[in-house]
Enzyme design. Structure first.
Site, PDB file in Angstrom:
ATOM      1  N   TRP A   1      40.734  -1.158  22.062  1.00 34.28           N
ATOM      2  CA  TRP A   1      39.587  -0.908  21.192  1.00 34.28           C
ATOM      3  C   TRP A   1      39.100  -2.140  20.455  1.00 34.28           C
ATOM      4  O   TRP A   1      38.019  -2.123  19.880  1.00 34.28           O
ATOM      5  CB  TRP A   1      39.942   0.197  20.200  1.00 34.28           C
ATOM      6  CG  TRP A   1      39.502   1.527  20.694  1.00 34.28           C
ATOM      7  CD1 TRP A   1      39.916   2.140  21.850  1.00 34.28           C
ATOM      8  CD2 TRP A   1      38.555   2.397  20.080  1.00 34.28           C
ATOM      9  NE1 TRP A   1      39.283   3.349  21.974  1.00 34.28           N
ATOM     10  CE2 TRP A   1      38.449   3.540  20.899  1.00 34.28           C
ATOM     11  CE3 TRP A   1      37.797   2.348  18.915  1.00 34.28           C
ATOM     12  CZ2 TRP A   1      37.604   4.605  20.587  1.00 34.28           C
ATOM     13  CZ3 TRP A   1      36.968   3.410  18.611  1.00 34.28           C
ATOM     14  CH2 TRP A   1      36.872   4.519  19.445  1.00 34.28           C
TER      15      TRP A   1
ATOM     16  N   TYR B   1      42.934  -3.165  28.452  1.00 40.35           N
ATOM     17  CA  TYR B   1      42.418  -1.959  27.804  1.00 40.35           C
ATOM     18  C   TYR B   1      42.621  -2.054  26.300  1.00 40.35           C
ATOM     19  O   TYR B   1      43.651  -2.508  25.830  1.00 40.35           O
ATOM     20  CB  TYR B   1      43.175  -0.735  28.325  1.00 40.35           C
ATOM     21  CG  TYR B   1      42.602   0.545  27.789  1.00 40.35           C
ATOM     22  CD1 TYR B   1      41.592   1.203  28.469  1.00 40.35           C
ATOM     23  CD2 TYR B   1      43.038   1.077  26.575  1.00 40.35           C
ATOM     24  CE1 TYR B   1      41.035   2.371  27.973  1.00 40.35           C
ATOM     25  CE2 TYR B   1      42.482   2.243  26.070  1.00 40.35           C
ATOM     26  CZ  TYR B   1      41.486   2.885  26.767  1.00 40.35           C
ATOM     27  OH  TYR B   1      40.931   4.035  26.265  1.00 40.35           O
TER      28      TYR B   1
HETATM   29  N1  LIG Z   1      51.246   8.896  22.957  1.00 43.28           N
HETATM   30  C1  LIG Z   1      49.935   8.667  22.927  1.00 43.28           C
HETATM   31  N2  LIG Z   1      49.466   7.467  23.249  1.00 43.28           N
HETATM   32  C2  LIG Z   1      48.143   7.229  23.217  1.00 43.28           C
HETATM   33  C3  LIG Z   1      47.222   8.233  22.860  1.00 43.28           C
HETATM   34  C4  LIG Z   1      47.737   9.511  22.541  1.00 43.28           C
HETATM   35  O1  LIG Z   1      46.980  10.462  22.242  1.00 43.28           O
HETATM   36  N3  LIG Z   1      49.099   9.686  22.558  1.00 43.28           N
HETATM   37  N4  LIG Z   1      45.881   7.955  22.832  1.00 43.28           N
HETATM   38  C5  LIG Z   1      45.407   6.893  23.701  1.00 43.28           C
HETATM   39  C6  LIG Z   1      44.025   6.514  23.419  1.00 43.28           C
HETATM   40  S1  LIG Z   1      42.866   7.782  23.509  1.00 43.28           S
HETATM   41  C7  LIG Z   1      43.632   5.237  23.199  1.00 43.28           C
HETATM   42  S2  LIG Z   1      41.954   4.878  23.112  1.00 43.28           S
HETATM   43  C8  LIG Z   1      44.607   4.135  23.114  1.00 43.28           C
HETATM   44  C9  LIG Z   1      44.245   3.087  22.056  1.00 43.28           C
HETATM   45  O2  LIG Z   1      44.991   1.942  22.268  1.00 43.28           O
HETATM   46  P1  LIG Z   1      44.460   0.499  21.866  1.00 43.28           P
HETATM   47  O3  LIG Z   1      42.984   0.463  21.934  1.00 43.28           O
HETATM   48  O4  LIG Z   1      45.186  -0.512  22.666  1.00 43.28           O
HETATM   49  O5  LIG Z   1      44.903   0.428  20.346  1.00 43.28           O
HETATM   50  P2  LIG Z   1      44.450  -0.531  19.161  1.00 43.28           P
HETATM   51  O6  LIG Z   1      45.534  -0.460  18.147  1.00 43.28           O
HETATM   52  O7  LIG Z   1      43.084  -0.177  18.712  1.00 43.28           O
HETATM   53  O8  LIG Z   1      44.482  -1.955  19.844  1.00 43.28           O
HETATM   54  C10 LIG Z   1      43.513  -2.914  19.701  1.00 43.28           C
HETATM   55  C11 LIG Z   1      44.184  -4.262  19.411  1.00 43.28           C
HETATM   56  O9  LIG Z   1      43.163  -5.255  19.395  1.00 43.28           O
HETATM   57  C12 LIG Z   1      43.386  -6.153  18.287  1.00 43.28           C
HETATM   58  N5  LIG Z   1      42.078  -6.709  17.911  1.00 43.28           N
HETATM   59  C13 LIG Z   1      41.157  -6.175  17.082  1.00 43.28           C
HETATM   60  N6  LIG Z   1      40.074  -6.970  17.020  1.00 43.28           N
HETATM   61  C14 LIG Z   1      40.317  -8.034  17.807  1.00 43.28           C
HETATM   62  C15 LIG Z   1      39.568  -9.195  18.135  1.00 43.28           C
HETATM   63  O10 LIG Z   1      38.440  -9.391  17.695  1.00 43.28           O
HETATM   64  N7  LIG Z   1      40.157 -10.072  19.000  1.00 43.28           N
HETATM   65  C16 LIG Z   1      41.409  -9.884  19.517  1.00 43.28           C
HETATM   66  N8  LIG Z   1      41.876 -10.800  20.343  1.00 43.28           N
HETATM   67  N9  LIG Z   1      42.136  -8.793  19.210  1.00 43.28           N
HETATM   68  C17 LIG Z   1      41.596  -7.888  18.374  1.00 43.28           C
HETATM   69  C18 LIG Z   1      43.978  -5.285  17.216  1.00 43.28           C
HETATM   70  O11 LIG Z   1      44.698  -6.063  16.292  1.00 43.28           O
HETATM   71  C19 LIG Z   1      44.821  -4.303  18.027  1.00 43.28           C
HETATM   72  O12 LIG Z   1      46.152  -4.741  18.143  1.00 43.28           O
HETATM   73  O13 LIG Z   1      45.898   4.678  22.821  1.00 43.28           O
HETATM   74  C20 LIG Z   1      46.301   5.664  23.760  1.00 43.28           C
HETATM   75  N10 LIG Z   1      47.696   5.984  23.553  1.00 43.28           N
HETATM   76  N1  LIG Z   2      41.440   8.464  12.422  1.00 40.30           N
HETATM   77  C1  LIG Z   2      41.371   8.225  13.736  1.00 40.30           C
HETATM   78  N2  LIG Z   2      40.465   8.872  14.502  1.00 40.30           N
HETATM   79  C2  LIG Z   2      40.417   8.645  15.827  1.00 40.30           C
HETATM   80  C3  LIG Z   2      41.242   7.689  16.462  1.00 40.30           C
HETATM   81  C4  LIG Z   2      42.190   7.012  15.641  1.00 40.30           C
HETATM   82  O1  LIG Z   2      42.974   6.182  16.122  1.00 40.30           O
HETATM   83  N3  LIG Z   2      42.222   7.302  14.301  1.00 40.30           N
HETATM   84  N4  LIG Z   2      41.131   7.438  17.819  1.00 40.30           N
HETATM   85  C5  LIG Z   2      39.894   7.843  18.494  1.00 40.30           C
HETATM   86  C6  LIG Z   2      40.068   7.906  19.947  1.00 40.30           C
HETATM   87  S1  LIG Z   2      40.210   6.445  20.800  1.00 40.30           S
HETATM   88  C7  LIG Z   2      40.034   9.058  20.650  1.00 40.30           C
HETATM   89  S2  LIG Z   2      40.104   9.030  22.358  1.00 40.30           S
HETATM   90  C8  LIG Z   2      39.892  10.360  19.977  1.00 40.30           C
HETATM   91  C9  LIG Z   2      40.835  11.394  20.569  1.00 40.30           C
HETATM   92  O2  LIG Z   2      40.470  12.662  20.167  1.00 40.30           O
HETATM   93  P1  LIG Z   2      41.408  13.897  20.560  1.00 40.30           P
HETATM   94  O3  LIG Z   2      41.975  13.698  21.884  1.00 40.30           O
HETATM   95  O4  LIG Z   2      40.633  15.132  20.327  1.00 40.30           O
HETATM   96  O5  LIG Z   2      42.501  13.741  19.402  1.00 40.30           O
HETATM   97  P2  LIG Z   2      44.031  14.103  19.198  1.00 40.30           P
HETATM   98  O6  LIG Z   2      44.242  13.852  17.743  1.00 40.30           O
HETATM   99  O7  LIG Z   2      44.886  13.404  20.163  1.00 40.30           O
HETATM  100  O8  LIG Z   2      44.136  15.653  19.500  1.00 40.30           O
HETATM  101  C10 LIG Z   2      43.500  16.641  18.716  1.00 40.30           C
HETATM  102  C11 LIG Z   2      44.387  17.846  18.600  1.00 40.30           C
HETATM  103  O9  LIG Z   2      44.636  18.430  19.855  1.00 40.30           O
HETATM  104  C12 LIG Z   2      45.753  19.299  19.696  1.00 40.30           C
HETATM  105  N5  LIG Z   2      46.417  19.506  20.972  1.00 40.30           N
HETATM  106  C13 LIG Z   2      47.190  18.638  21.661  1.00 40.30           C
HETATM  107  N6  LIG Z   2      47.633  19.198  22.810  1.00 40.30           N
HETATM  108  C14 LIG Z   2      47.139  20.456  22.837  1.00 40.30           C
HETATM  109  C15 LIG Z   2      47.231  21.543  23.764  1.00 40.30           C
HETATM  110  O10 LIG Z   2      47.872  21.473  24.810  1.00 40.30           O
HETATM  111  N7  LIG Z   2      46.541  22.668  23.461  1.00 40.30           N
HETATM  112  C16 LIG Z   2      45.798  22.801  22.326  1.00 40.30           C
HETATM  113  N8  LIG Z   2      45.132  23.907  22.135  1.00 40.30           N
HETATM  114  N9  LIG Z   2      45.725  21.807  21.422  1.00 40.30           N
HETATM  115  C17 LIG Z   2      46.368  20.662  21.677  1.00 40.30           C
HETATM  116  C18 LIG Z   2      46.656  18.622  18.690  1.00 40.30           C
HETATM  117  O11 LIG Z   2      47.068  19.576  17.728  1.00 40.30           O
HETATM  118  C19 LIG Z   2      45.777  17.554  18.078  1.00 40.30           C
HETATM  119  O12 LIG Z   2      45.816  17.535  16.670  1.00 40.30           O
HETATM  120  O13 LIG Z   2      40.159  10.222  18.583  1.00 40.30           O
HETATM  121  C20 LIG Z   2      39.377   9.190  17.989  1.00 40.30           C
HETATM  122  N10 LIG Z   2      39.487   9.307  16.560  1.00 40.30           N
HETATM  123 MO   LIG Z   3      40.776   6.858  22.984  1.00 38.34          MO
END
Ligand SMILES: Nc1nc2c(c(=O)[nH]1)N[C@H]1C(S)=C(S)[C@@H](COP(=O)(O)OP(=O)(O)OC[C@H]3O[C@@H](n4cnc5c(=O)[nH]c(N)nc54)[C@H](O)[C@@H]3O)O[C@H]1N2
Ligand SMILES: Nc1nc2c(c(=O)[nH]1)N[C@H]1C(S)=C(S)[C@@H](COP(=O)(O)OP(=O)(O)OC[C@H]3O[C@@H](n4cnc5c(=O)[nH]c(N)nc54)[C@H](O)[C@@H]3O)O[C@H]1N2
Ligand SMILES: [Mo]
Length: 774
Positions: A117, A115
């Site tokens: 990005w 998994y």
């Molecule tokens: N506590 C908490 N944890 C969360 C979340 C949260 O809200 N709270 N959000 C979750 C969500 S929504 C998501 S999507 C995940 C994201 O989690 P990840 O998608 O695992 O996070 P990234 O840091 O984007 O990891 C991508 C990795 O791929 C590497 N990479 C980039 N390009 C390439 C390439 O071309 N080749 C190779 N081999 N590697 C590459 C980058 O260096 C990076 O280390 O995290 C989740 N974790």
């Molecule tokens: N700059 C930047 N943008 C991103 C990403 C990134 O890594 N960097 N990751 C992308 C990815 S993979 C994803 S999946 C999306 C995720 O998008 P979201 O899931 O919408 O993003 P979050 O920032 O985790 O949460 C948004 C807000 O939800 C509020 N929140 C949390 N829990 C609760 C709750 O129980 N109740 C209420 N009312 N509010 C709550 C928090 O205050 C938080 O700031 O973001 C994307 N956008």
């Molecule tokens: Mo995500």
């Protein structure tokens, strides 16, 4: 200053499209893409990151693994030094391990769910290439769903017949600006999140549209704990501050008011939904003696009953758009707030009307509110996986810890395969997975862990064989987000750094060692592949009446802009017009307020209609006696997950080198914590240092650490040790949302915070790990 001998090369990232300024073969600056009025500041981090000390310059093998292979001490992962090796040694070792594990244990014992990005670009797509490679070699165990919307991925197909309401297309901004009067947003619309779009964005559109909405008189209500990032100042939103995770109770209180004041739209419910009559007795307390009245909701959420009542009246008397950020379902029982908002919107009766109804994920990514592009995204074909085992993605530790164990999922029972090899490419589980101490334990189980990475992330540090990959700047590719008007030609800007190789070349060379190079490459090189996948996309676009230029013209021009569609799109307008003909793919053909199917699974934690279920950890639980603060871990403003944490923009945001933790002024004062102090954040799962940001933009009782600070253990490889840096996943809960979806419950965590009184340890994670001699 731009020097005359520098050149600008167009490239793209998940945080947008930009020009890399190249001088003497090195990137020295960036410049925004001309079509983008709101470019992301994250662009500039690439300047430091690409040449940083944390770059992996050549292949490496963990010392113990080089000496003893599968019989090495797995507890050495993350702690033992690495030995640099040459490419042939590394590739021979990887190929022989893949062959050994397949022959001895079968393909289901290889976990290549991987998994993550990775990077923008449809050809050099890291996971896609890993899967293409393994699919040609008998397949692998993979994952389903996502961390982003794990609960929604399973729930919404049952009750709405698909994922559009969460993944898009949702109702477009132009229509909302025209027709919405009141926008009520649970979790807000965080502009920081709209920097990002999977596959890139030519234009960041959200801020432009939100400003237009406010100018045209839309009133905003923001319901959530964090005004700091979730509701931009210019929206002048009314701020309601409930306890985190109490949103379902608030919506039940709203629904109760609608019914008692006869404001709910019975005609809509009759015509377009099923099961309201099964939900109603629960709402009115006829079966459990507890009406879900505003007073009942107020006890749970901490808002006034009258506030809830008057909001319900306003919703019924205005053209109202209900939105909810994805984060709300990334929590224990995360299915419920999504299901309840659909139910509430159905009761208001404006689903499918311009400016009304509901949509998830506005402000979760740039896509939401944009039109879906009628041109597909060119992508490398992954082939078909001959192996059929899988896990819901957030069950990774459970799987590794319980080979042969079972888990409930969406009406079936899944058996965890016995994983002997983990191969990660393009993701970072030591960033993304909850409860890192538990992950370290789980990660010790497989015989071998292989990682292709650009940087020495915590995941790379916890593996046995590390293969250095190129970054996007070092290769040619095509980027395109599905909800963005642009196809971007990503041109190679610099030569590969160190001995880094493209993932494509790595897998081609591994395929050669295993006897199927031709099948993997089809005899095409990088540019031939780009031409091929572009041409496939061009043919598909033609079927949608869009004529793309031929590949040479596209590449020469640098990008292609699909003409804008002037008609607003309204989610479910077809269904509203013609409920029988539009074919909602639910069992009943209607919106399911009660789902016979889900009910038939008999899950105690996800019954047949939306209900309030107390989360295992929240501000209403017993555990607050020990850990009184609710920790949210939202997406980072200054980077993409863990990516670019090693770049200047993110590094500048740190406090004494630590990731900021936001804490309310009253909570900070009570603990003797001042703004800028280093603090320890802890619970019964783990502990980390962080830098205190004392603010009233976060509700009392709530703390927030943005995700993505690279895990930096005081004692590498050890379980329970202090993270010096501030990774929220030291603290977050590793539990499925419910038996239905088994999504990530990342937002569910109670913690406490104290001032750090000892010496502040240096940050170690942005330099090379410990090395042993070759
Ligand atoms: N506590 C908490 N944890 C969360 C979340 C949260 O809200 N709270 N959000 C979750 C969500 S929504 C998501 S999507 C995940 C994201 O989690 P990840 O998608 O695992 O996070 P990234 O840091 O984007 O990891 C991508 C990795 O791929 C590497 N990479 C980039 N390009 C390439 C390439 O071309 N080749 C190779 N081999 N590697 C590459 C980058 O260096 C990076 O280390 O995290 C989740 N974790
Ligand atoms: N700059 C930047 N943008 C991103 C990403 C990134 O890594 N960097 N990751 C992308 C990815 S993979 C994803 S999946 C999306 C995720 O998008 P979201 O899931 O919408 O993003 P979050 O920032 O985790 O949460 C948004 C807000 O939800 C509020 N929140 C949390 N829990 C609760 C709750 O129980 N109740 C209420 N009312 N509010 C709550 C928090 O205050 C938080 O700031 O973001 C994307 N956008
Ligand atoms: Mo995500």
């Amino acid at each position: 200053m731009t020097k005359s001998d520098s050149k600008f090369v167009l490239t793209a990232s998940h945080w947008g499209t930009y020009y890399a300024e190249i001088e003497d073969g090195r990137i020295v600056g960036t410049k925004p893409f001309e079509a983008d009025g709101f470019p992301s500041p994250i662009n500039d981090s690439i300047l430091d990151a690409v040449y940083s000390d944390s770059r992996i310059d050549r292949p490496h093998v963990r010392k113990g693994f080089l000496e003893k292979g599968k019989d090495s001490d797995h507890n050495g992962r993350g702690g033992e030094p690495f030995v640099p090796v040459d490419w042939d040694t590394a590739l021979d070792l990887v190929a022989s391990e893949v062959k050994r594990v397949k022959e001895d244990f079968g393909n289901s014992s290889i976990h290549a769910g991987s998994y993550g990005w990775a990077s923008a670009g449809g050809f050099h797509h890291a996971q896609g290439l890993l899967k293409r490679f393994l699919n040609l070699y008998g397949g692998s165990n993979v994952h389903k769903d996502s961390y982003s919307t794990g609960a929604a991925n399973v729930l919404l197909p049952h009750i709405l017949g698909g994922m559009d309401a969460s993944s898009g297309p949702v109702s477009t901004w132009d229509g909302l600006a025209k027709d919405t009067e009141l926008m009520v947003s649970f979790g807000g619309i965080a502009l920081k999140n709209t920097q990002v779009e999977a596959g890139s964005a030519g234009e960041h559109a959200t801020e432009k549209w939100l400003r237009k909405m406010r100018e045209s008189g839309v009133n905003f209500v923001y319901i959530g704990p964090n005004k700091g990032t979730d509701a931009a100042e210019f929206l002048e939103a009314e701020w309601l501050q409930p306890r985190p995770h109490s949103d379902t109770a608030i919506m039940l209180g709203l629904a109760h008011t609608l019914v008692t004041e006869k404001l709910h739209d019975e005609a809509f419910l009759d015509k377009y939904t099923v099961g309201f009559e099964k939900f109603l007795p629960y709402l009115m307390g006829e079966n459990d003696g507890q009406p879900k009245s505003p007073e009942w909701a107020a006890e749970i959420c901490g808002l006034d009953a009258d506030t809830i009542r008057s909001l319900a009246r306003r919703m019924a008397s205005h053209r109202t758009m209900l939105t909810m950020s994805w984060s709300l379902q990334r929590a224990d029982h995360g299915e419920q707030p999504f299901w309840m908002m659909i139910t509430l919107a159905a009761m208001v009766g404006q689903i499918g009307l311009p400016g009304g109804g509901f949509g998830f994920g506005y402000g979760s990514m740039n896509r939401q509110g944009n039109r879906k592009r009628p041109v597909p995204s060119p992508r490398v074909p992954q082939g078909v996986n001959p192996n059929h085992t899988f896990i819901p993605c957030a069950r990774i530790s459970d799987m590794l810890l319980n080979p042969g164990g079972t888990v409930d999922y969406n009406g079936r029972t899944i058996t965890y395969p016995d994983i002997r090899m983990v191969y990660w490419c393009g993701g970072n589980p030591f960033h993304h997975h909850q409860d890192i101490n538990r992950l370290i334990e789980a990660w010790r189980r497989p015989e071998v862990v292989i990682v292709n990475e650009i940087w020495w992330t915590s995941t790379a540090r916890h593996s046995d064989i590390v293969l250095p990959a190129t970054s996007t700047l070092e290769r040619n590719d095509i980027a395109s987000g599905t909800f963005d008007r642009f196809l971007i030609g990503m041109k190679k800007a610099i030569e590969p750094v160190g001995e880094a190789r493209h993932d494509f070349e790595i897998f081609a060379d591994l395929s050669e060692r295993l006897g199927f190079r031709e099948k993997f490459t089809k005899g095409r090189n990088e540019m031939e592949w780009l031409r091929h996948i572009y041409d496939v996309g061009r043919q598909q676009a033609a079927q949608n009446q869009v004529e793309l230029p031929d590949f040479d013209d596209f590449w020469e021009q640098g990008f292609y802009e699909v003409p804008e569609n002037p008609e607003p799109y309204v989610l479910f307008s077809d269904f509203r017009r013609d409920p029988d003909g539009s074919n909602l793919h639910t069992p009943s053909g209607k919106i399911e307020i009660f789902s016979e199917k889900i009910d038939s699974f008999n899950y105690d934690d996800c019954p047949g209609h939306p209900v309030w279920l107390e989360p295992v950890e929240w501000l209403g639980s017993e555990k607050t006696k020990q850990f009184p603060l609710h920790l949210l871990s939202s997406q980072p403003s200054m980077r993409l997950h863990g990516q670019m944490d090693n770049g200047g923009v993110s590094l500048k945001s740190k406090i004494q080198g630590r990731e900021p933790v936001w804490i309310n002024t009253k909570d900070a004062t009570a603990r003797g914590i001042a703004d800028g102090d280093v603090v320890r954040v802890f619970n019964d799962r783990g502990q980390c240092l962080a830098g205190a940001t004392v603010t009233d933009d976060i509700s009392q009782g709530v703390a927030l650490i943005q995700t993505g600070a690279w895990y930096d253990p005081l004692e590498p490889g050890k379980i329970g040790t202090l993270d010096r840096h501030g990774n929220a996943n030291m603290l977050a809960l590793d539990k499925g949302t419910s038996k239905l979806a088994q999504g990530s419950s990342a937002q569910t965590a109670l913690v406490d915070i104290e001032k750090w009184q000892e010496d502040i340890p240096e940050i170690n994670v942005f330099s090379q790990p410990e090395m042993a001699a070759e």
